[in-house]
Design a protein around this motif. Sequence first.
Motif, PDB file in Angstrom:
ATOM      1  N   ASN A 189       1.075  -1.197   0.329  1.00  0.00           N
ATOM      2  CA  ASN A 189      -0.626   0.096   0.025  1.00  0.00           C
ATOM      3  C   ASN A 189       1.457   1.193  -0.029  1.00  0.00           C
ATOM      4  O   ASN A 189       2.049   1.159   0.619  1.00  0.00           O
ATOM      5  CB  ASN A 189      -0.672  -0.032   1.167  1.00  0.00           C
ATOM      6  N   GLY A 190       0.217   2.681   0.171  1.00  0.00           N
ATOM      7  CA  GLY A 190       1.112   3.627   0.269  1.00  0.00           C
ATOM      8  C   GLY A 190       2.213   3.719   0.945  1.00  0.00           C
ATOM      9  O   GLY A 190       3.460   4.858   0.595  1.00  0.00           O
TER      10      GLY A 190
ATOM     11  N   CYS B 268       5.036   1.600   0.456  1.00  0.00           N
ATOM     12  CA  CYS B 268       5.889   1.996  -0.369  1.00  0.00           C
ATOM     13  C   CYS B 268       6.358   3.041  -0.170  1.00  0.00           C
ATOM     14  O   CYS B 268       7.787   3.617  -0.645  1.00  0.00           O
ATOM     15  CB  CYS B 268       4.829   2.559  -1.252  1.00  0.00           C
TER      16      CYS B 268
ATOM     17  N   TYR C  83       2.311   2.620  -6.800  1.00  0.00           N
ATOM     18  CA  TYR C  83       2.770   3.923  -5.083  1.00  0.00           C
ATOM     19  C   TYR C  83       2.837   4.969  -5.388  1.00  0.00           C
ATOM     20  O   TYR C  83       3.899   5.406  -4.439  1.00  0.00           O
ATOM     21  CB  TYR C  83       2.184   3.611  -3.842  1.00  0.00           C
TER      22      TYR C  83
ATOM     23  N   HIS D 199       3.292   7.995  -2.851  1.00  0.00           N
ATOM     24  CA  HIS D 199       3.871   7.902  -1.549  1.00  0.00           C
ATOM     25  C   HIS D 199       5.126   8.020  -1.781  1.00  0.00           C
ATOM     26  O   HIS D 199       5.880   8.665  -0.980  1.00  0.00           O
ATOM     27  CB  HIS D 199       3.675   6.841  -0.980  1.00  0.00           C
TER      28      HIS D 199
ATOM     29  N   HIS E 136       5.563   5.111 -12.719  1.00  0.00           N
ATOM     30  CA  HIS E 136       4.141   3.802 -11.857  1.00  0.00           C
ATOM     31  C   HIS E 136       4.585   2.514 -13.220  1.00  0.00           C
ATOM     32  O   HIS E 136       4.435   2.818 -14.524  1.00  0.00           O
ATOM     33  CB  HIS E 136       2.851   4.499 -12.538  1.00  0.00           C
TER      34      HIS E 136
ATOM     35  N   GLU F 272      -3.629   5.255 -13.556  1.00  0.00           N
ATOM     36  CA  GLU F 272      -2.927   5.520 -12.727  1.00  0.00           C
ATOM     37  C   GLU F 272      -1.238   6.658 -13.251  1.00  0.00           C
ATOM     38  O   GLU F 272      -1.238   7.614 -12.652  1.00  0.00           O
ATOM     39  CB  GLU F 272      -2.398   4.439 -12.191  1.00  0.00           C
TER      40      GLU F 272
END
Length: 431
Positions: free
Chosen positions: A95-96, A99, A124, A127, A143, A160
């Motif tokens: 998750n963020g 990361c 993520y 982040h 990404h 994204e």
Amino acid sequence: METENILIKDAQILDAHGQRKGSVLIENDKIKEISPSISPEGVNKVINAEGKLLIPGFVNTHTHLSMTLFRGIADDLKLEKWLNDYIWPLEAHLNGEYCYAGALLGCVEMIKSGTTTFNDMYFYMDHVAEAVKESGLRAVISHGMIDFGDEKKRKAEIKESKRIIRKCHGMADGRIKVALGPHSPYTCSRQLLDEVRSLADKYGLLIHIHVAETEDEVRQVKDKYGERPFIYLDEIGFLGEDVIAAHAVWLSSSEIHILRSRGVKLSHNPASNMKLASGVSPVEELINMGVCVSLGTDGAASNNNLDMLEEMKIAALLQKIKKMDPTALDAGTVFKMATINGAAALGMADEIGTIEVDKKADLALINTRRSSITPWRNPTSHLVYAASGCDVESVICNGEILMENDKLESLDEKYVIELAENAAEELISKA
Ligand SMILES: CSC[C@H]1O[C@@H](n2cnc3c(O)ncnc32)[C@H](O)[C@@H]1O
Ligand SMILES: [Zn+2]
């Protein structure tokens, strides 16, 4: 705004242009003057660099920073098994916050070993960008996109990427740039690669991709598209000067010609290629053909660190044994790969990669009075064959001091280690 200036006094300077002695005056984010002697009058901060070697900060052109959390998790495996059975299942729980923690840890490690710019592909990434911003480092981030031919996934990946471009491109006073990161020709569909090419052209963005890493990849791409990876990518109009391809291990001579004629930039990752037993890239041939070959560590789960000094040594030794020729990939060439070639690969050769007036002040100081590099006699040789990240004493990026006399200034090292340790533990417990 008040002028911030730093004087690095009486250093031994080494970059791709060679060696000289001198003082360097930094004004705000840039190098203002380099002279045999500069008066410290009116200067905010003076660093006495006698007995120190001043080099450009290293440029690590292939990383997955947050993978520091996976260090030591899945060693001694082939790439396919490593990804399919260990790494991808673990990454499903990211998750963020995780990361961010892994990226901060990676930033600490890079600052401590003299890297000031890196090219990162992962998840993520807003982040990750936050971590980069706090660290003071410079980065190109993307990404990482994988669709395996699934249209829904492709649309989500492009969405994204666009979100990250809008949110992060130009962040941290321009220290962060966003690129496009299709993972590889075996995990991305032709449609995804076409869309990436269009977006890169439309917005003038770099493309960061893994290509020709293993023999298995070459087989897969040939089976599916009838051609070897770089020939396939060329045929679909994907290749160009804005493409940084990581690994490039398994290459035919026609592919080497394609790389040269299209101006594709390469990131050589010798430690990762050796650890996963992927193979040995023909770096000497590529350089002799005029291809821009830079250096990268890959992620900390396949290396298992982010130390560019160590990577330089491995790169040099690997080519020597591949060619059974000790003159292959000499120290000076490897040093260029880790500095100016990295800058060129990221389209930043006018800004970073050497120590020159009007370039960004992205610098590292090595203490020459360390046992590992004594007697101090041949800076390039010592950097490549004898030094390690621990010999880096101070680091400046964009005119900001990130580490001075071995003490991190931009980040709280203890806090970051604690944060990353907890994140790694929590993440592993979910898997
Ligand atoms: C889609 S984000 C990046 C993706 O790449 C994976 N990865 C890390 N190292 C390698 C490598 O050497 N070859 C191929 N893929 C690699 C990483 O785990 C992420 O899933
Ligand atoms: Zn990689």
